[in-house]
Design an enzyme around this catalytic site. Sequence first.
Site, PDB file in Angstrom:
ATOM      1  N   ARG A   7      46.871  36.365  35.995  1.00 30.02           N
ATOM      2  CA  ARG A   7      45.457  36.685  35.743  1.00 30.02           C
ATOM      3  C   ARG A   7      45.157  36.841  34.263  1.00 30.02           C
ATOM      4  NH1 ARG A   7      44.050  40.539  40.843  1.00 30.02           N
ATOM      5  NH2 ARG A   7      42.369  39.269  41.632  1.00 30.02           N
ATOM      6  N   CYS A   8      45.524  35.821  33.500  1.00 28.13           N
ATOM      7  CA  CYS A   8      45.477  35.975  32.046  1.00 28.13           C
ATOM      8  C   CYS A   8      44.295  35.272  31.396  1.00 28.13           C
ATOM      9  CB  CYS A   8      46.759  35.430  31.443  1.00 28.13           C
ATOM     10  SG  CYS A   8      46.857  33.638  31.597  1.00 28.13           S
TER      11      CYS A   8
ATOM     12  N   GLU B 277      39.817  37.403  36.980  1.00 33.76           N
ATOM     13  CA  GLU B 277      40.858  37.988  36.131  1.00 33.76           C
ATOM     14  C   GLU B 277      40.362  39.146  35.272  1.00 33.76           C
ATOM     15  OE1 GLU B 277      41.191  33.953  34.906  1.00 33.76           O
ATOM     16  OE2 GLU B 277      43.360  34.075  34.842  1.00 33.76           O
TER      17      GLU B 277
ATOM     18  N   GLN C 148      48.098  25.512  42.756  1.00 33.67           N
ATOM     19  CA  GLN C 148      46.733  25.914  42.418  1.00 33.67           C
ATOM     20  C   GLN C 148      45.916  24.715  41.920  1.00 33.67           C
ATOM     21  OE1 GLN C 148      48.525  29.987  40.552  1.00 33.67           O
ATOM     22  NE2 GLN C 148      46.402  29.597  39.970  1.00 33.67           N
TER      23      GLN C 148
HETATM   24  N1  MCN Z   1      32.762  35.558  42.804  1.00 31.12           N
HETATM   25  C1  MCN Z   1      31.513  36.006  43.186  1.00 31.12           C
HETATM   26  N2  MCN Z   1      30.545  36.178  42.233  1.00 31.12           N
HETATM   27  C2  MCN Z   1      30.790  35.918  40.924  1.00 31.12           C
HETATM   28  C3  MCN Z   1      32.070  35.476  40.537  1.00 31.12           C
HETATM   29  C4  MCN Z   1      33.040  35.296  41.519  1.00 31.12           C
HETATM   30  O1  MCN Z   1      31.295  36.271  44.357  1.00 31.12           O
HETATM   31  N3  MCN Z   1      29.850  36.061  40.003  1.00 31.12           N
HETATM   32  C5  MCN Z   1      33.797  35.310  43.825  1.00 31.12           C
HETATM   33  C6  MCN Z   1      34.100  33.826  43.897  1.00 31.12           C
HETATM   34  O2  MCN Z   1      33.210  33.129  44.662  1.00 31.12           O
HETATM   35  C7  MCN Z   1      35.518  33.809  44.391  1.00 31.12           C
HETATM   36  C8  MCN Z   1      36.114  35.040  43.714  1.00 31.12           C
HETATM   37  O3  MCN Z   1      35.013  35.903  43.415  1.00 31.12           O
HETATM   38  O4  MCN Z   1      35.553  33.919  45.786  1.00 31.12           O
HETATM   39  C9  MCN Z   1      36.854  34.688  42.409  1.00 31.12           C
HETATM   40  O5  MCN Z   1      36.088  33.782  41.706  1.00 31.12           O
HETATM   41  P1  MCN Z   1      36.341  33.282  40.194  1.00 31.12           P
HETATM   42  O6  MCN Z   1      36.124  34.386  39.267  1.00 31.12           O
HETATM   43  O7  MCN Z   1      35.558  32.048  40.025  1.00 31.12           O
HETATM   44  O8  MCN Z   1      37.903  32.949  40.126  1.00 31.12           O
HETATM   45  P2  MCN Z   1      38.690  31.782  40.875  1.00 31.12           P
HETATM   46  O9  MCN Z   1      38.161  31.596  42.220  1.00 31.12           O
HETATM   47  O10 MCN Z   1      38.809  30.608  39.977  1.00 31.12           O
HETATM   48  O11 MCN Z   1      40.097  32.456  41.052  1.00 31.12           O
HETATM   49  C10 MCN Z   1      41.083  32.410  40.054  1.00 31.12           C
HETATM   50  C11 MCN Z   1      41.481  33.805  39.605  1.00 31.12           C
HETATM   51  C12 MCN Z   1      42.764  33.733  38.871  1.00 31.12           C
HETATM   52  S1  MCN Z   1      42.867  32.669  37.556  1.00 31.12           S
HETATM   53  C13 MCN Z   1      43.859  34.457  39.253  1.00 31.12           C
HETATM   54  S2  MCN Z   1      45.230  34.366  38.274  1.00 31.12           S
HETATM   55  C14 MCN Z   1      43.812  35.261  40.437  1.00 31.12           C
HETATM   56  C15 MCN Z   1      42.438  35.668  40.817  1.00 31.12           C
HETATM   57  O12 MCN Z   1      41.569  34.644  40.753  1.00 31.12           O
HETATM   58  N4  MCN Z   1      44.692  35.030  41.441  1.00 31.12           N
HETATM   59  C16 MCN Z   1      44.437  35.589  42.673  1.00 31.12           C
HETATM   60  N5  MCN Z   1      42.328  36.462  41.912  1.00 31.12           N
HETATM   61  C17 MCN Z   1      43.239  36.349  42.909  1.00 31.12           C
HETATM   62  N6  MCN Z   1      43.017  36.927  44.119  1.00 31.12           N
HETATM   63  C18 MCN Z   1      43.900  36.737  45.119  1.00 31.12           C
HETATM   64  N7  MCN Z   1      43.655  37.324  46.314  1.00 31.12           N
HETATM   65  N8  MCN Z   1      45.023  35.978  44.960  1.00 31.12           N
HETATM   66  C19 MCN Z   1      45.312  35.402  43.779  1.00 31.12           C
HETATM   67  O13 MCN Z   1      46.392  34.642  43.640  1.00 31.12           O
HETATM   68 CU1  CUM Z   2      46.372  32.931  33.706  1.00 26.30          CU
HETATM   69  S1  CUM Z   2      46.670  33.250  35.693  1.00 26.30           S
HETATM   70 MO1  CUM Z   2      45.123  32.449  36.674  1.00 26.30          MO
HETATM   71  O1  CUM Z   2      44.638  31.523  35.433  1.00 26.30           O
HETATM   72  O2  CUM Z   2      45.740  31.361  37.687  1.00 26.30           O
END
Ligand code: MCN
Ligand code: CUM
Length: 783
Positions: A367-368, A737, A220
């Site tokens: 997802r913490c 998360e 990641q």
């Molecule tokens: N998004 C959006 N509008 C927002 C916020 C987010 O459209 N206001 C969209 C983003 O553009 C992105 C998705 O939602 O495509 C998730 O965005 P974001 O909240 O920024 O999170 P990350 O992309 O950093 O993803 C990490 C988060 C984590 S930490 C875990 S753990 C987790 C999760 O995402 N693992 C996943 N969701 C997951 N989903 C899948 N399918 N697989 C994982 O391993």
């Molecule tokens: Cu704490 S699980 Mo996500 O942060 O990859």
Amino acid sequence: MALPEQAHAVLGHPVRRKEDMRFIQGRGRYLDDIVLPRMAYLALVRSPYAHARIRSIRVDAAKAIPGVLAVITGEDLEELGLAWMPTLAGDKQMVLAVGKVLFQYQEVAAVVGETREAAVDGAQAVEVDYEPLPVVVDPFRALEPDAPVLREDREQKTNHIWHWEVGDREATEEALRRSDVVIRERIRFQRVHPAPLEPCGCIADFDRITGRLTLYVTSQAPHAYRTLLALVTKLPEHMIRVISPDIGGGFGNKVAIYPGYVCAVVASMMLGRPVKWVETRTENLTSTSFARDYHMMVELGATREGKVTALRVKTIADHGAFDASANPTRFPAGLFSICTGSYDFPVAFAEVDAVYTNKAPGGISYRCSFRVTEASYLIERAMDILADELGMDPAELRRRNFIPPEKFPYRSALGWTYDSGNYVAALDRALELIGYEELRREQEERRRRGELMGIGISSYTEIVGAGPSHTFDIAGLKMFDSCEIRVHPTGKILARFGTRHQGQGHETTYAQIIAHELGVSVEDVLVEEGDTDTAPYGLGTYASRSTPTAGAAAAMCARRIREKARKIAAHLLEAAEEDIVWEEGRFIVRGVPGKSVTFPQVAFAAYTNPPPGMEPGLEAVYYYDPPNLTFPFGTYVCVVDIDKGTGQVKVRRFVGVDDCGTVINPMIVEGQIHGGLTEGFAIAFMQEIAYDENGNCLSSNFTEYLIPTAVETPRWELDRTVTPSPHHPLGAKGVGESANVGSPAAFVNAVVDALSHLGVRHIDMPITPWKIWRILREHGITE
Ligand code: MCN
Ligand code: CUM
């Protein structure tokens, strides 16, 4: 913050996921799909004991197996200075056991074979002579003065790792003493595991001629891997290339660096051949980053009218054999200090003590958001216990204590500055959707008839988007993130990022952001992540930080491109730059709507006809260091019915109202929430990584560690409110998360609510039918 007016705004539209074309056709390129010429395979020998001294390791029989190329032990690694590796939490961890083993399934030796079968046969033929030692699985026992000391390598001869505290101890003590009511409860968030569909793995490919190491790995955070590998192996960083291919789910499981990766690198350097290591499901469940395992003692004070006065939390954190949780350096307990949640607490105090036990290492995953899951569960559970104590409706209690909308930006008692929020709006919408008043009436009636029905609420507040880099680093690496945009002459765009999605849809949502900013179509933007040779440096995808950091970088980078493009447009339109306005995805001469150029026209000119004196080309890179985190929130409401005969809980309805500020892609956000709710449901009712008193892991496969299927999973009814982040360039907050963070409390609150008239105040997860059935029997409800 309002978005720039644009007629063709693709932002906020449910654009179909671009990456799904390959995923749904089985054309994803995952780690195990990669096969390199002359590739060998690595298998690990693991300990059957949770705590034992290693008397000897005999490798001759293994070496004699046809196809076995090499056997590596901890002693071999010691010679290379690689028997131990640093963890992301500032501790160190054995790569291969030296002297003793500290948890069941710990890595003891590595066997490399021509084929996977040869490697596995070889691993089975390695003979290890163990002398069992007393095992410590209970963290409270680990802290007793006469407990066996597990980590003999440390100067400190106890199992205590660290103490961390935040808030005002005395003022909180005093406020609790003066409170009309104080509730106290011991709440456990059990050990769980994210169990991604694809387990972890790597291929290390060291080229002896060029001296270059290419590591394909399920990561990641590929750039952080590269830097840490350089520091650990002493290879120059430019001679390391980390490629993180398609990832079949990460959920935090693919943040840490595992011993198998280091062994594969060593083996590849030894043999001069590519070496693949892919773990099995059992190896994944028993040895890689688990999640939670927090024992929390909560005290919550309030006035008789139901105004909260103070919060005090004392936590014992079970870290297993090594402190290998991946959290920012200054936050050993992650962002647990968000535990005052959505409520306006005048004072609070939280302390965490971390402890070694004979269990697998890890702690931050699933997802913490860096332990926000634990914090959110704690406060949402505690608020319900307080409501019960006061005889007050839990929705009303929350409403009375929410941080009011006009108080944002709000500084919490434990030091966070919440950017924006409107908690009451999300609660009201959720209650309206579920028909709360009517449900309470129904519950009354059913209770009279002796039926068990409960309603649970959770009004969570999340904290995601680390940096800012002045406060957040991982292993010294500052937590910003990046975007690089290259506009080709025909106006098509290649954009690269320092993050790495694992299913979140970045290839689509980042393209939406750039398309929105530059007036092009989503199809015209190709998003790439995961190759450290090509992507700009970034800290990766976890803690829902991608949208708050790299998403912001995408917008800022595109705006940087637009600034140059405006100059080119002025040249093409023969107008002064100040007279060029960006409207509806075109550059227009102010007041002369007929005189305009599109972005692709400008892009072409950047290479064919730039203004005299201007550097040709159209590219930019932007490193975005956020000024603050973002604070998404929402309310979940769950309705359950309990079968008195079996203790089976049925989730009748579940309404979720989330607020992640400006939504980039509502379909993807909905998918994220569906996934997170399904996980929250599994944690509440099904999942636990359990150990027996000898440290045997009782949850080593999917018959013991349960994954919900479509059959068990409730139907999710979703809606949202939109309270933009004032500091994000698009107003967006993270959401990846939120549902896992916020939902477990809603399920548990609903079950406890169904049983509260029996005097039940709290039940630890997972709430299995067996647990409920026993409670019902104790109360004479069932036989
Ligand atoms: N998004 C959006 N509008 C927002 C916020 C987010 O459209 N206001 C969209 C983003 O553009 C992105 C998705 O939602 O495509 C998730 O965005 P974001 O909240 O920024 O999170 P990350 O992309 O950093 O993803 C990490 C988060 C984590 S930490 C875990 S753990 C987790 C999760 O995402 N693992 C996943 N969701 C997951 N989903 C899948 N399918 N697989 C994982 O391993
Ligand atoms: Cu704490 S699980 Mo996500 O942060 O990859």
